[in-house]
Design an enzyme around this catalytic site. Structure first.
Site, short mmCIF file in Angstrom:
data_model
loop_
_atom_site.label_atom_id
_atom_site.label_comp_id
_atom_site.label_asym_id
_atom_site.label_seq_id
_atom_site.Cartn_x
_atom_site.Cartn_y
_atom_site.Cartn_z
N ASN A 210 0.75 -1.19 0.10
CA ASN A 210 0.00 -0.01 -0.07
C ASN A 210 0.82 1.26 0.04
O ASN A 210 2.10 1.28 -0.09
CB ASN A 210 -1.07 0.06 1.44
N ASP A 279 -4.05 -6.33 4.99
CA ASP A 279 -5.01 -7.32 5.82
C ASP A 279 -4.79 -8.58 5.35
O ASP A 279 -5.22 -9.66 6.11
CB ASP A 279 -6.57 -6.70 5.65
N ASP A 306 -3.95 -9.94 13.21
CA ASP A 306 -3.84 -8.45 13.44
C ASP A 306 -2.73 -8.08 14.58
O ASP A 306 -2.81 -8.72 15.79
CB ASP A 306 -5.56 -8.31 13.95
N ILE A 307 -1.79 -7.47 14.38
CA ILE A 307 -0.87 -7.45 15.06
C ILE A 307 -0.94 -6.61 16.57
O ILE A 307 -0.81 -7.17 17.66
CB ILE A 307 0.23 -6.63 14.55
N VAL A 308 -1.87 -5.36 16.19
CA VAL A 308 -2.16 -4.43 17.41
C VAL A 308 -3.01 -5.28 18.45
O VAL A 308 -2.99 -5.45 19.61
CB VAL A 308 -2.83 -3.27 17.11
N PHE A 323 -4.01 3.01 15.44
CA PHE A 323 -4.62 3.98 14.38
C PHE A 323 -5.87 3.61 13.68
O PHE A 323 -6.13 2.43 13.43
CB PHE A 323 -3.52 4.32 13.53
N LYS A 341 -10.54 -4.12 19.64
CA LYS A 341 -9.20 -4.64 19.65
C LYS A 341 -8.65 -4.58 21.00
O LYS A 341 -7.40 -4.76 21.34
CB LYS A 341 -8.40 -3.94 18.77
O1 C5P Z 1 -8.60 -2.65 11.36
P1 C5P Z 1 -7.64 -1.67 11.10
O2 C5P Z 1 -6.78 -2.19 9.73
O3 C5P Z 1 -8.27 -0.41 10.40
O4 C5P Z 1 -6.72 -1.13 12.27
C1 C5P Z 1 -5.86 -0.14 11.91
C2 C5P Z 1 -4.77 -0.54 13.16
O5 C5P Z 1 -4.89 -1.93 13.42
C3 C5P Z 1 -3.70 0.19 13.12
O6 C5P Z 1 -3.19 0.80 14.42
C4 C5P Z 1 -2.75 -0.80 12.48
O7 C5P Z 1 -1.46 -0.68 12.71
C5 C5P Z 1 -3.40 -2.25 13.17
N1 C5P Z 1 -3.24 -3.35 12.44
C6 C5P Z 1 -2.13 -4.26 12.86
N2 C5P Z 1 -2.36 -5.50 12.30
C7 C5P Z 1 -3.26 -5.85 11.15
C8 C5P Z 1 -4.17 -4.67 10.79
C9 C5P Z 1 -4.10 -3.42 11.36
O8 C5P Z 1 -1.53 -4.17 13.76
N3 C5P Z 1 -3.01 -6.98 10.51
#
Ligand code: C5P
Length: 402
Positions: A210, A279, A306-308, A323, A341
């Site tokens: 991206n 994603d 999803d890391i966060v 974010f 989250k």
């Molecule tokens: O769900 P969304 O992608 O909109 O959420 C954005 C937040 O989640 C950001 O803080 C982004 O760094 C984190 N994120 C993540 N791992 C992912 C997708 C999003 O840490 N796979």
């Protein structure tokens, strides 16, 4: 003392004899690491030439409110947004009165009205003008509005009088400016920040990714380091240099980013997820370059971790900040993410506005936590990062105390 490293200081010079000291002030500010741009009033140019200040600041000097060229490059609104601090030295009695009145008929006053940055003035004038009740009332009004002041000092004046009215010394003005940016808000804290895009391999030469530039994450890392935190970046591929005193780990894919974060997490009090993580990733990255073949091919994608959310879901998680880039219902969707989250704080921005967000120099965000929210007006990503870090520091301290 705080410090001005990489801070954008807009120096306003008005027309008094002390204007000759502005040259030394520019030098002092730059020696503390500030980026300096200068705006001069017409009066100031009677005392010192723009060329002198241009040579010392390394930037063109701005003098005109209505300047066709400047409006395309750095017009008054751009200057106002660029500034992390508006410093006016010398500030004459007339300039002070015009600030009180909210005038916008020259560049310096217009910028002062248009900027959200803190303002610091170094008054300089004849001692009787300083003592006049009109000036005293004007100063009181400005201070009530939150404007900071250094000086004037007492002593012999250019006009032969003795008394208060001499501009403070440049070295002291620069130190007062630096003190507006304290660095110890996060002393002793360890902050881990993800930044940039991820790349999800399709084959050895192609990937899905991206447009994230990483600028916001890197600005946060710089602000955290400046606030005294031991700061680590886990970064996807970006074209940015590592901020001073920040350790960077470079990764490519979401899976690698998660692995690296988990590896570093035990040593972390605050986790800020600023990366634009893909994603989905291709279900099977081809071992060899995919050959051109049929008119249509189908890619099968699988969801990335999803890391966060993974970090926030762990036992004893760090204070976790996410974010949310949204195109509508920004605050509502961001509040949803905060809850889903299990985050402590989320920073939301409207990416439907192309002037902010991805790849832009500026941003405008709403910071949301369970008990409140704060809108941070459009500003440079570094200014914004500084304020986000302040909010994070405050909320993290509050979360530990209760
Ligand atoms: O769900 P969304 O992608 O909109 O959420 C954005 C937040 O989640 C950001 O803080 C982004 O760094 C984190 N994120 C993540 N791992 C992912 C997708 C999003 O840490 N796979």
């Amino acid at each position: 003392m705080g410090h001005l490293f990489n801070r954008n200081v807009l120096l306003g010079v008005s027309g008094g004899i002390a204007a000759y000291k502005s040259a030394e002030l520019v030098r002092q500010l730059r020696s503390l690491g500030a980026n300096v741009r200068v705006v001069m009033t017409h009066g100031a140019r009677e005392f010192i030439t723009p060329l002198t200040l241009q040579a010392l600041s390394g930037n063109p000097v701005h003098t005109e409110l209505l300047d066709e060229e400047a409006e395309q490059g750095m017009g008054h609104i751009e200057l106002a947004r660029w500034a992390d601090l508006l410093l006016i030295a010398p500030a004459t009695a007339d300039l002070i009165a015009r600030l009180v009145a909210g005038r916008a008929d020259d560049l310096l006053c217009a910028v002062a009205l248009a900027t959200a940055a803190p303002k610091l003035i170094a008054p300089a004038m004849n001692q009787q003008m300083w003592r006049d009740p009109a000036t005293a009332a004007n100063i009181a009004t400005l201070e009530q509005r939150g404007l900071r002041r250094i000086g004037p000092a007492e002593g012999e004046q250019a006009c032969g009088d003795i008394g208060p009215g001499r501009m403070a010394e440049p070295v002291d003005i620069a130190a007062a400016a630096a003190d507006l940016f304290p660095r110890s808000l996060l002393a002793g804290k360890r902050v881990l920040i993800t930044a940039g895009p991820t790349r999800e391999a399709l084959d050895p030469v192609r990937y899905l990714s991206n447009h994230s530039s990483g600028k916001m994450g890197y600005a946060l890392a710089q602000a955290a380091a400046e606030a005294g935190a031991v700061t680590t970046l886990v970064s996807g591929p970006v074209a940015l240099s590592v901020p001073e005193h920040v350790q960077r780990h470079s990764v490519e894919s979401a899976t690698q980013m998660l692995e690296k974060c988990l590896e570093l997490l035990d040593e972390c009090d605050i986790f800020i997820a600023c990366a634009a993580v893909a994603d989905y990733r291709p279900a099977n990255a081809a071992g060899d370059k995919i050959k051109k073949g049929p008119d249509e091919i189908t890619l099968q994608l699988v969801k990335n971790p999803d890391i966060v959310a993974t970090v926030a879901g762990r036992e004893n998680p760090p204070f976790t900040v996410g974010f949310a880039a949204e195109t509508r219902n920004v605050v509502e969707y961001a509040r949803g993410k905060l809850a889903n989250k299990k985050l402590d704080m989320i920073v939301a921005n409207d990416v439907s506005d192309r002037a902010i967000g991805f790849n832009s120099e500026q941003n405008e965000v709403t910071v949301i936590w369970p008990a409140g929210e704060e809108i941070i007006a459009r500003a440079s990503k570094l200014t914004l990062a500084g304020r986000i870090i302040e909010l994070v520091a405050r909320a993290e301290a509050a979360s530990r105390n209760g």
